[in-house]
Design a protein around this motif. Structure first.
Motif, PDB file in Angstrom:
ATOM      1  N   PHE A   1       0.724  -5.273  34.136  1.00  0.00           N
ATOM      2  CA  PHE A   1       0.188  -6.613  34.420  1.00  0.00           C
ATOM      3  C   PHE A   1      -1.279  -6.527  34.850  1.00  0.00           C
ATOM      4  O   PHE A   1      -2.067  -7.424  34.584  1.00  0.00           O
ATOM      5  CB  PHE A   1       1.029  -7.309  35.487  1.00  0.00           C
ATOM      6  N   TRP A   2      -1.600  -5.432  35.509  1.00  0.00           N
ATOM      7  CA  TRP A   2      -3.004  -5.224  35.921  1.00  0.00           C
ATOM      8  C   TRP A   2      -3.893  -5.156  34.692  1.00  0.00           C
ATOM      9  O   TRP A   2      -4.928  -5.816  34.586  1.00  0.00           O
ATOM     10  CB  TRP A   2      -3.130  -3.920  36.718  1.00  0.00           C
ATOM     11  N   PHE A   3      -3.416  -4.394  33.661  1.00  0.00           N
ATOM     12  CA  PHE A   3      -4.192  -4.273  32.411  1.00  0.00           C
ATOM     13  C   PHE A   3      -4.164  -5.603  31.642  1.00  0.00           C
ATOM     14  O   PHE A   3      -5.156  -5.983  31.024  1.00  0.00           O
ATOM     15  CB  PHE A   3      -3.626  -3.141  31.557  1.00  0.00           C
ATOM     16  N   ALA A   4      -3.052  -6.317  31.711  1.00  0.00           N
ATOM     17  CA  ALA A   4      -2.975  -7.613  31.012  1.00  0.00           C
ATOM     18  C   ALA A   4      -3.963  -8.599  31.633  1.00  0.00           C
ATOM     19  O   ALA A   4      -4.595  -9.405  30.951  1.00  0.00           O
ATOM     20  CB  ALA A   4      -1.549  -8.170  31.084  1.00  0.00           C
ATOM     21  N   SER A   5      -4.155  -8.492  32.949  1.00  0.00           N
ATOM     22  CA  SER A   5      -5.092  -9.424  33.608  1.00  0.00           C
ATOM     23  C   SER A   5      -6.528  -9.089  33.210  1.00  0.00           C
ATOM     24  O   SER A   5      -7.382  -9.976  33.126  1.00  0.00           O
ATOM     25  CB  SER A   5      -4.930  -9.380  35.126  1.00  0.00           C
ATOM     26  N   TRP A   6      -6.807  -7.813  32.940  1.00  0.00           N
ATOM     27  CA  TRP A   6      -8.155  -7.448  32.439  1.00  0.00           C
ATOM     28  C   TRP A   6      -8.396  -8.168  31.103  1.00  0.00           C
ATOM     29  O   TRP A   6      -9.445  -8.759  30.880  1.00  0.00           O
ATOM     30  CB  TRP A   6      -8.259  -5.947  32.201  1.00  0.00           C
TER      31      TRP A   6
ATOM     32  N   VAL B   1       3.264  -5.064  26.260  1.00  0.00           N
ATOM     33  CA  VAL B   1       3.513  -3.672  25.837  1.00  0.00           C
ATOM     34  C   VAL B   1       2.362  -3.170  24.971  1.00  0.00           C
ATOM     35  O   VAL B   1       1.795  -2.092  25.215  1.00  0.00           O
ATOM     36  CB  VAL B   1       4.844  -3.568  25.059  1.00  0.00           C
ATOM     37  N   ARG B   2       1.940  -4.004  23.993  1.00  0.00           N
ATOM     38  CA  ARG B   2       0.863  -3.565  23.104  1.00  0.00           C
ATOM     39  C   ARG B   2      -0.430  -3.338  23.889  1.00  0.00           C
ATOM     40  O   ARG B   2      -1.114  -2.325  23.727  1.00  0.00           O
ATOM     41  CB  ARG B   2       0.609  -4.601  22.001  1.00  0.00           C
ATOM     42  N   ASN B   3      -0.717  -4.261  24.774  1.00  0.00           N
ATOM     43  CA  ASN B   3      -1.951  -4.160  25.562  1.00  0.00           C
ATOM     44  C   ASN B   3      -1.911  -2.938  26.492  1.00  0.00           C
ATOM     45  O   ASN B   3      -2.920  -2.242  26.663  1.00  0.00           O
ATOM     46  CB  ASN B   3      -2.135  -5.448  26.382  1.00  0.00           C
ATOM     47  N   PHE B   4      -0.720  -2.666  27.054  1.00  0.00           N
ATOM     48  CA  PHE B   4      -0.543  -1.495  27.925  1.00  0.00           C
ATOM     49  C   PHE B   4      -0.826  -0.218  27.109  1.00  0.00           C
ATOM     50  O   PHE B   4      -1.599   0.640  27.507  1.00  0.00           O
ATOM     51  CB  PHE B   4       0.891  -1.485  28.459  1.00  0.00           C
ATOM     52  N   ALA B   5      -0.216  -0.150  25.921  1.00  0.00           N
ATOM     53  CA  ALA B   5      -0.376   1.034  25.055  1.00  0.00           C
ATOM     54  C   ALA B   5      -1.836   1.209  24.643  1.00  0.00           C
ATOM     55  O   ALA B   5      -2.399   2.309  24.737  1.00  0.00           O
ATOM     56  CB  ALA B   5       0.514   0.906  23.831  1.00  0.00           C
ATOM     57  N   GLU B   6      -2.472   0.121  24.238  1.00  0.00           N
ATOM     58  CA  GLU B   6      -3.881   0.212  23.816  1.00  0.00           C
ATOM     59  C   GLU B   6      -4.774   0.628  24.989  1.00  0.00           C
ATOM     60  O   GLU B   6      -5.687   1.430  24.850  1.00  0.00           O
ATOM     61  CB  GLU B   6      -4.349  -1.117  23.223  1.00  0.00           C
ATOM     62  N   THR B   7      -4.475   0.103  26.167  1.00  0.00           N
ATOM     63  CA  THR B   7      -5.309   0.432  27.348  1.00  0.00           C
ATOM     64  C   THR B   7      -5.169   1.909  27.711  1.00  0.00           C
ATOM     65  O   THR B   7      -6.167   2.587  27.923  1.00  0.00           O
ATOM     66  CB  THR B   7      -4.915  -0.460  28.547  1.00  0.00           C
ATOM     67  N   VAL B   8      -3.941   2.425  27.754  1.00  0.00           N
ATOM     68  CA  VAL B   8      -3.787   3.831  28.176  1.00  0.00           C
ATOM     69  C   VAL B   8      -4.386   4.769  27.140  1.00  0.00           C
ATOM     70  O   VAL B   8      -4.804   5.876  27.454  1.00  0.00           O
ATOM     71  CB  VAL B   8      -2.318   4.217  28.466  1.00  0.00           C
TER      72      VAL B   8
ATOM     73  N   LEU C   1       3.992   6.340  31.965  1.00  0.00           N
ATOM     74  CA  LEU C   1       4.329   5.060  32.613  1.00  0.00           C
ATOM     75  C   LEU C   1       4.513   3.958  31.564  1.00  0.00           C
ATOM     76  O   LEU C   1       5.429   3.145  31.642  1.00  0.00           O
ATOM     77  CB  LEU C   1       3.202   4.693  33.580  1.00  0.00           C
ATOM     78  N   CYS C   2       3.659   4.001  30.538  1.00  0.00           N
ATOM     79  CA  CYS C   2       3.754   2.989  29.468  1.00  0.00           C
ATOM     80  C   CYS C   2       5.039   3.189  28.666  1.00  0.00           C
ATOM     81  O   CYS C   2       5.740   2.233  28.329  1.00  0.00           O
ATOM     82  CB  CYS C   2       2.534   3.108  28.562  1.00  0.00           C
ATOM     83  N   GLN C   3       5.381   4.457  28.389  1.00  0.00           N
ATOM     84  CA  GLN C   3       6.641   4.736  27.691  1.00  0.00           C
ATOM     85  C   GLN C   3       7.822   4.256  28.531  1.00  0.00           C
ATOM     86  O   GLN C   3       8.751   3.632  28.039  1.00  0.00           O
ATOM     87  CB  GLN C   3       6.776   6.245  27.444  1.00  0.00           C
ATOM     88  N   LEU C   4       7.737   4.539  29.838  1.00  0.00           N
ATOM     89  CA  LEU C   4       8.823   4.129  30.745  1.00  0.00           C
ATOM     90  C   LEU C   4       8.996   2.611  30.710  1.00  0.00           C
ATOM     91  O   LEU C   4      10.110   2.095  30.556  1.00  0.00           O
ATOM     92  CB  LEU C   4       8.507   4.613  32.171  1.00  0.00           C
ATOM     93  N   TYR C   5       7.874   1.879  30.796  1.00  0.00           N
ATOM     94  CA  TYR C   5       7.913   0.404  30.795  1.00  0.00           C
ATOM     95  C   TYR C   5       8.539  -0.096  29.494  1.00  0.00           C
ATOM     96  O   TYR C   5       9.397  -0.979  29.489  1.00  0.00           O
ATOM     97  CB  TYR C   5       6.502  -0.156  30.952  1.00  0.00           C
ATOM     98  N   SER C   6       8.139   0.489  28.376  1.00  0.00           N
ATOM     99  CA  SER C   6       8.622   0.036  27.061  1.00  0.00           C
ATOM    100  C   SER C   6      10.096   0.378  26.875  1.00  0.00           C
ATOM    101  O   SER C   6      10.898  -0.464  26.460  1.00  0.00           O
ATOM    102  CB  SER C   6       7.792   0.699  25.950  1.00  0.00           C
ATOM    103  N   LEU C   7      10.466   1.603  27.228  1.00  0.00           N
ATOM    104  CA  LEU C   7      11.869   2.033  27.052  1.00  0.00           C
ATOM    105  C   LEU C   7      12.797   1.228  27.955  1.00  0.00           C
ATOM    106  O   LEU C   7      13.900   0.853  27.572  1.00  0.00           O
ATOM    107  CB  LEU C   7      11.995   3.534  27.359  1.00  0.00           C
TER     108      LEU C   7
END
Ligand SMILES: CCCCCC(=O)SCCNC(=O)CCNC(=O)[C@H](O)C(C)(C)COP(=O)(O)OP(=O)(O)OC[C@H]1O[C@@H](n2cnc3c(N)ncnc32)[C@H](O)[C@@H]1OP(=O)(O)O
Ligand SMILES: Cc1cc2nc3c(=O)[nH]c(=O)nc-3n(C[C@H](O)[C@H](O)[C@H](O)COP(=O)(O)OP(=O)(O)OC[C@H]3O[C@@H](n4cnc5c(N)ncnc54)[C@H](O)[C@@H]3O)c2cc1C
Length: 572
Positions: free
Chosen positions: A255-260, A442-449, A465-471
């Motif tokens: 959510f932090w990255f989504a807010s960016w 999810v997409r934004n998280f993956a692109e950011t990391v 962490l991104c894999q964990l969130y998605s899985l």
């Protein structure tokens, strides 16, 4: 001074001055009007409330009843509360703090109503803070949380304000009463779009606070026997504790990255709008409404999971978690109730789906809707590959949007009016919109990391962490992915085992990941989440300060318990 006021508790609510009143001047006032009010607001020489919601209407802004009727003979607007339900109700700071308010009212001029517009109204004297003539003010009473904030009510009895007090950046009323249309009637709502966007960061910060408290405490707290005879382990060693906390921790980062992204989108689209290009407004509204709804709902639930993961001490105000939950719960209602906001996103998705059906190439956050093939290509997917996970979420969302839109079309083909078809499909529409926002996060998280400038060792942790969130999302919503065979049962089993592996992989970095939020103890306000981990000593100190401990024998003993005990003993 402003910072001091911001922390002031006990009936003084200045938060909305900063997050709603001042931005409304920035976004809705002309340059002339900004010269008059913006500096006063920024220097807190006046304190304002954002007075839109009424006792009878919050969601349906077009249904607001407060009126602003233009009187050309005096070149004034007359602000009036014609009914009890038109009483402004809920605005933060309106009860006892604010001396000004931006009031959303139905604009009438030359006998015609032009819908809701914003007006600057002084509500209290700058000399003695008494309500201005014709203005009735008060606090609406205790709430679930944030009782230091005076959410208030206001009634206006034919209060006259100069014509120049209508915020006229977009729409105008000339001296003779002529109404000048804005480029879009929805520009009057632009400050709500802005505020919804900021809620995404508020949600991220609240979830970051809760996971900081719960993860740190879970390293301090030792409980039970994992192996007979061995010392009690840290409760964070239990996989169930990791399964409760790490998806919330991952969501806080997501959510932090989504807010960016939201902030960047808001800046670029409003920049174009300043030059007259309104084309991005619809996408901005749909994204801010959907992200606000999704992130605040997940955050409120996630904070309660963190509370429960801390056992009894989580239920104590010493943990800071009940207050965090109360604040997050408010975000699910305020600034656009979550259901209604997600339906706004659904409305946009149905429109985009129809456009893609008609051959239009979609762009922005809905581009995937036209790219995703309806017929799934099943097969053994690599469930630890981020690209595979992102594609799965996009396929799920596209399928659900298509299904909801086709269902609606079917209802209309059976002869239902569009509005009735919409209502009878609104549960499907909400789920489709939630899937859309989830796939965006999810997409934004993956692109950011993958792109953020960090040390490779940090990127590795963020990728886990991104894999964990998605899985976690796939296993929690497995039915959606299995429905058309896009994922198979084997894929879901693979996702579950990868998730378990991710829990173990994140464990060693869990404390570093919450410390990285860099939340000072003064912000966390939690005995359990203290940076120094000295929970038990401070828990005891905290309890000793409880008002009930001011006297050894509480006065209630003499008033109630003693006579009660006496009379019961007398009967023995
Ligand atoms: C800390 C706490 C702070 C809390 C502060 C507060 O709560 S302050 C108060 C906050 N209150 C709110 O947020 C009120 C929430 N309600 C609303 O925003 C609005 O009533 C609504 C969006 C739900 C419905 O508005 P309308 O009835 O005017 O619009 P309607 O749903 O008929 O849609 C008509 C068209 O307008 C578009 N539309 C609606 N709102 C829009 C917006 N903000 N920006 C751009 N476009 C918008 C729709 O997508 C649709 O486009 P198409 O026709 O192309 O499809
Ligand atoms: C802590 C807090 C602070 C606030 N601060 C402010 C402020 O500073 N200024 C301000 O102006 N307001 C403020 N508000 C008010 C807030 O904006 C409103 O409460 C919010 O917009 C919801 O409107 P409502 O309360 O009228 O609920 P309603 O709209 O009556 O919602 C009640 C229920 O009806 C459902 N519903 C309504 N319409 C639809 C629909 N079209 N389709 C499906 N379901 C629907 C909703 O989903 C909800 O479940 C605040 C509220 C809170 C809780």
């Amino acid at each position: 001074m402003a910072a001091a006021l911001q922390t002031l508790g006990g009936g003084i609510g200045i938060t909305l001055h900063w997050i709603a009143f001042t931005p409304t001047i920035e976004q809705q006032a002309t340059e002339e009007q900004k010269k008059k009010w913006l500096k006063l607001a920024q220097d807190v020489a006046i304190v304002g409330a954002y007075a839109q919601t009424e006792m009878g209407h919050g969601t349906f802004v077009r249904g607001l009843e407060t009126t602003a009727t233009y009187d050309p003979s005096t070149q004034e607007f007359v602000i009036n509360s014609p009914t009890l339900t038109s009483t402004k109700w809920w605005p933060g700071g309106l009860g006892k703090t604010a001396n000004h308010a931006t009031v959303m009212a139905q604009l009438y001029t030359r006998g015609k109503c032009y819908g809701p517009h914003n007006f600057m109204v002084q509500i209290r004297s700058l000399e003695n803070h008494q309500p201005c003539p014709g203005v009735t003010l008060g606090d609406i009473g205790p709430k679930m949380e944030s009782n230091g904030n005076d959410n208030g009510f206001a009634r206006f009895d034919h209060v006259r304000i100069p014509r120049e007090n209508m915020l006229m950046k977009f729409a105008r009323v000339e001296a003779d009463g002529t109404y000048v249309q804005p480029p879009s009637s929805k520009l009057a709502y632009s400050n709500m779009v802005y505020l919804r966007g900021t809620f995404v960061m508020s949600a991220a910060q609240a979830l970051a606070s809760a996971t900081t408290i719960a993860v740190r405490y879970s390293c301090v707290r030792r409980q039970s026997e994992m192996k007979p005879g061995e010392p009690e382990p840290q409760i964070l060693e239990y996989q169930t504790q990791q399964y409760k906390l790490f998806p919330q921790l991952a969501a806080a980062y997501a959510f932090w990255f989504a807010s960016w992204f939201m902030t960047q989108q808001h800046g670029s689209i409003t920049g174009s709008m300043e030059k007259g290009d309104m084309s991005g407004l619809a996408e901005l509204h749909a994204l801010s409404a959907g992200l606000k709804s999704y992130t605040t709902a997940v955050t409120a639930r996630g904070i309660d999971v963190c509370r429960m993961a801390c056992g009894g001490h989580g239920y104590s105000h010493a943990s800071g978690l009940p207050a965090l939950f109360g604040g997050a719960a408010a975000l699910c209602t305020a600034e656009g109730e979550n259901t209604v906001m997600m339906l706004q996103t659904a409305r946009y998705l149905v429109k985009c789906f129809a456009q893609s059906q008609a051959g239009k190439r979609l762009t922005g956050t809905v581009a995937y809707l036209s790219a995703v093939q309806p017929s799934p290509v099943a097969g053994n997917r690599n469930m630890s590959d981020l690209g595979t996970l992102v594609a799965a979420f996009q396929h799920r969302a596209a399928r659900m949007v298509r299904h909801a839109a086709m269902q609606m079309q079917g209802e209309m083909q059976k002869g239902k009016a569009r509005e009735d078809a919409w209502n009878s499909c609104s549960v499907l529409l909400i789920k489709a919109a939630e899937a859309h926002v989830h796939s965006f996060v999810v997409r934004n998280f993956a692109e950011t990391v993958q792109t953020v400038e960090v040390d490779e060792s940090v990127r590795a942790v963020l990728t886990s962490l991104c894999q964990l969130y998605s899985l976690y999302g796939i296993t929690e919503h497995a039915g959606d992915f299995l429905k058309d065979g896009y994922l198979t049962g084997r894929d879901i089993d693979a996702a579950s085992s990868h998730l378990s592996a991710m829990l173990a992989r994140v464990r060693p970095d869990a404390v570093a990941l919450v410390d990285a939020f860099d939340l000072h103890d003064k912000i966390l306000r939690s005995v359990l989440g203290r940076y120094d981990g000295r929970v038990y000593e401070h828990l005891y100190e905290w309890a000793k300060k409880s008002p009930l401990n001011k006297s050894e024998v509480h006065e209630s003993y003499y008033k109630y318990l003693q006579p009660f005990l006496k009379s019961n003993r007398a009967k023995l």
